[in-house]
Motif scaffolding. Structure first.
Motif, PDB file in Angstrom:
ATOM      1  N   MET A 160     -21.510 -23.713  21.235  1.00 64.29           N
ATOM      2  CA  MET A 160     -21.028 -24.650  22.250  1.00 64.29           C
ATOM      3  C   MET A 160     -19.665 -24.230  22.799  1.00 64.29           C
ATOM      4  N   LEU A 161     -18.821 -23.665  21.935  1.00 69.65           N
ATOM      5  CA  LEU A 161     -17.457 -23.321  22.339  1.00 69.65           C
ATOM      6  C   LEU A 161     -17.348 -21.935  22.968  1.00 69.65           C
ATOM      7  N   LEU A 162     -18.370 -21.100  22.800  1.00 67.39           N
ATOM      8  CA  LEU A 162     -18.286 -19.718  23.279  1.00 67.39           C
ATOM      9  C   LEU A 162     -19.260 -19.373  24.412  1.00 67.39           C
ATOM     10  N   GLU A 163     -20.436 -19.953  24.394  1.00 67.89           N
ATOM     11  CA  GLU A 163     -21.427 -19.583  25.406  1.00 67.89           C
ATOM     12  C   GLU A 163     -20.951 -19.938  26.806  1.00 67.89           C
ATOM     13  N   GLY A 164     -21.154 -19.001  27.728  1.00 76.14           N
ATOM     14  CA  GLY A 164     -20.731 -19.178  29.114  1.00 76.14           C
ATOM     15  C   GLY A 164     -19.309 -18.720  29.380  1.00 76.14           C
ATOM     16  N   LYS A 165     -18.614 -18.281  28.328  1.00 72.80           N
ATOM     17  CA  LYS A 165     -17.221 -17.853  28.493  1.00 72.80           C
ATOM     18  C   LYS A 165     -17.107 -16.324  28.487  1.00 72.80           C
TER      19      LYS A 165
END
Length: 273
Positions: A47-52
């Motif tokens: 949740m905290l890393l995907e898309g970044k």
């Protein structure tokens, strides 16, 4: 285990290879490991890393820091990242997998034990990271002979050289693996006591620390460790498991190994006094 040479080498490779890539998928604990450590519930990492996007990478002592937009991901100890180009087959067993939008990926497979810590940017309060960032690296100009003398002067008179250099994060990133060759080049025995050393010995130690570590970095790390691409480093240690029982390259005495301070020491009984 990641020590200072490997953290510097791998963090540079991450800057060259991963910066600008967007994270598409994160998987943790595909193969659970008892000694894989996370800074929060592993379920939160995707949740905290995907898309970044990966923005930068640096090293502090034996830690690798990866900046991913508003997050910072840390690898240390036995948690070494490995890069896979698009279409390369990934290992079935790993403790972390990060796939990017170009279908390249990195995986982390723990050796013995390792940390894969994740924090919002600027919120890492781990004391080991704080100390590693505050203290000068042996390969920086701030690590002067005067600084080194002050560091050693704070140690008890009966403390051994190994205790002085490789415990309590006096020199972050300098662990038992690097220490063996440093002491060999300094011609000092790892059990030798602080109170028996003079300024000439301190200079030998200081020079050996800087020169040996720089040589390890320049050669892409130690041959006992692998870089981001799974390649062994080019620095072949003089003293490590495979040279125990062989002849010292300097004097032909038999290289010995003994248990000491919760680990082991490898040394030449003739060259190192």
């Amino acid at each position: 285990m990641i020590e200072l040479p490997e953290s510097m080498v791998v963090s540079k490779q991450i800057r060259q290879c991963l910066v600008g890539k967007k994270i598409e998928k994160v998987i943790l604990n595909a193969s659970p490991h008892k000694f894989a450590f996370f800074s929060m519930d592993a379920d939160r990492y995707p949740m905290l890393l995907e898309g970044k996007t990966v923005r930068n990478s640096g090293s502090f002592g034996g830690q690798i820091e990866v900046e991913i937009d508003d997050m910072q991901l840390y690898f240390s100890d036995g948690a070494s990242p490995r890069y896979f180009a698009p279409k390369e087959t990934l290992p079935l067993k790993h403790q972390m997998m990060i796939r990017f939008d170009d279908q390249s990926a990195i995986t982390v497979t723990i050796a013995m034990y390792g940390m894969m810590y994740l924090y919002p940017k600027g919120e890492n309060k781990n004391p080991y990271t704080i100390i590693a960032k505050e203290k000068p690296s042996p390969l920086n100009d701030a690590f002067t002979f005067d600084y080194f003398n002050e560091l050693i002067a704070s140690c008890p008179p009966t403390m051994s050289i190994k205790g002085m250099l490789a415990t309590e994060q006096r020199i972050p990133g300098l662990g038992n693996g690097c220490l063996q060759d440093i002491l060999f080049h300094a011609k000092l025995h790892p059990k030798r006591k602080h109170e028996t050393l003079n300024e000439t010995h301190f200079r030998q130690l200081y020079d050996a620390i800087k020169e040996t570590l720089q040589n390890m970095v320049d050669r892409g790390g130690r041959a006992t460790e692998k870089d981001l691409f799974g390649k062994e480093g080019g620095y072949v240690p003089t003293l490590y498991a495979k040279t125990v029982g062989t002849s010292c390259p300097a004097c032909s005495a038999t290289i010995l190994k003994e248990p000491y301070l919760g680990g082991s020491i490898t040394f030449c009984p003739r060259c190192q006094k």
